[in-house]
Design an enzyme around this catalytic site. Structure first.
Site, mmCIF file in Angstrom:
data_model
loop_
_atom_site.group_PDB
_atom_site.id
_atom_site.type_symbol
_atom_site.label_atom_id
_atom_site.label_comp_id
_atom_site.label_asym_id
_atom_site.label_seq_id
_atom_site.Cartn_x
_atom_site.Cartn_y
_atom_site.Cartn_z
ATOM 1 N N ASP A 94 17.416 -10.889 -14.266
ATOM 2 C CA ASP A 94 17.237 -9.777 -13.326
ATOM 3 C C ASP A 94 18.622 -9.384 -12.818
ATOM 4 O O ASP A 94 19.315 -10.221 -12.243
ATOM 5 C CB ASP A 94 16.386 -10.194 -12.124
ATOM 6 N N LYS A 158 12.669 -2.923 -11.579
ATOM 7 C CA LYS A 158 12.256 -3.721 -10.425
ATOM 8 C C LYS A 158 12.619 -2.994 -9.133
ATOM 9 O O LYS A 158 13.692 -2.403 -9.029
ATOM 10 C CB LYS A 158 12.946 -5.082 -10.516
ATOM 11 N N LYS A 187 8.307 -4.349 -12.024
ATOM 12 C CA LYS A 187 8.231 -5.545 -11.182
ATOM 13 C C LYS A 187 8.397 -5.122 -9.728
ATOM 14 O O LYS A 187 9.349 -4.421 -9.375
ATOM 15 C CB LYS A 187 9.313 -6.550 -11.560
#
Length: 237
Positions: A94, A158, A187
Site C-alpha cells: 500500500d 484506497k 479499499k
C-alpha cells in the site's frame, strides 16, 4: 451477494501502523489475523520481516505501507522501499501518492509514479494498492486519480491512510467505484470501527477494509448472525 462470517473476515486488512508498536503488539496482530482468518496484516515497512515470519505457512498476507503516511519521497525512494519490503517478506503493498504533485495538476508525474510502483509489485506478482488520502482532495482530484489508476491498471485504490484529518467516507467509496467499476478494486480505510460502518463500506463498493478494529467487527457480525439465526448476510451493491 451473500457473505459468510469468513467471507467478511477475508475482506479485512488487520492494521497496526502506530509508531510505538512493539514486537509484542506485532505478534498479537498476527495471532489475531490467524485466529480470525483476516486477509492481511497492514504494517509499516520495517515490520515486514517480523510479520512475514509470524505468518509463515498461512494464507494471510503481509502488507507493507510505503511512503506512509505523508508520501514526501521521490519515486526512486518509493520503489527502493517497495523492493526492500518484498525482499523481507511483504506480499502486498500500500503506497501513498504524491499529493503535492496532484495538487499542482502534474498528472504525468502521478501517473509515472503509479506505473513505477505497479510495475515493481507486478514483477513480483504482488498486488499494489494506491492510497489517495481523500481528506485532502477535491471530488475532481479523486475522479482524476481514479481515472489514472484505471488506465495504469493498479490492483486497488484506497481511500485513506487513517492518519489524515478524516478517514473513509461512503460517498467517496461510491465515487471511486463508479469510476473504476470492476477494473480496479476499492479499499476503504480510516475510521471504520464498528460493524454498521463496515457493512456500509461493503455496500458502497469496498472490496477490502483496512481497520484496527477487525476483531470487534467480526465478533459483532457473528453475534448479529447468531441473533438472526442466519449463516450469511446478503449485501446489495
Amino acid at each position: 451477494m451473500k457473505y459468510t462470517l469468513d467471507d467478511f473476515a477475508r475482506l479485512i486488512d488487520h492494521t497496526n501502523l502506530h509508531a510505538d508498536a512493539t514486537h509484542e503488539d506485532m505478534k498479537k496482530l498476527c495471532d489475531e489475523a490467524k485466529k480470525y482468518h483476516f486477509k492481511m496484516v497492514a504494517i509499516n515497512q520495517v515490520q515486514s520481516a517480523f510479520c512475514a515470519k509470524q505468518l509463515k505457512e498461512t494464507d494471510i498476507d503481509t502488507g507493507a505501507a510505503i511512503a506512509f503516511p505523508l508520501s514526501q519521497q521521490s519515486i526512486a525512494s518509493k520503489v527502493f522501499d517497495t523492493e526492500d519490503a518484498i525482499k523481507n517478506g511483504a506480499n502486498e503493498i500500500d503506497y501513498v501518492i504524491n499529493i503535492t504533485e496532484l495538487k499542482a495538476k502534474n498528472y504525468a508525474y502521478v501517473k509515472k509514479e503509479m506505473q513505477a510502483m505497479v510495475a515493481t509489485c507486478h514483477k513480483h506478482n504482488i498486488p499494489c494498492k494506491v492510497i489517495f488520502e481523500n481528506c485532502y482532495l477535491t471530488k475532481e482530484e479523486i475522479k482524476k486519480l481514479a481515472e489514472i489508476a484505471k488506465e495504469v491498471k493498479t490492483d486497488f485504490i484506497k481511500t485513506s491512510t487513517g492518519f489524515g484529518s478524516s478517514g473513509a467516507k461512503v460517498e467517496d467509496v461510491k465515487l471511486m467505484k463508479a469510476i473504476v467499476k470492476n477494473d480496479v478494486r476499492v479499499k476503504a480505510a480510516g475510521g471504520i470501527r464498528d460493524s454498521d460502518t463496515f457493512l456500509a463500506m461493503v455496500r458502497a463498493g469496498a472490496d477490502r477494509i483496512g481497520c484496527s478494529k477487525g476483531v470487534q467487527i467480526i465478533k459483532a457480525l457473528k453475534q448479529r448472525m447468531t441473533d438472526d439465526k442466519v449463516s450469511s448476510i446478503e449485501i446489495k451493491r
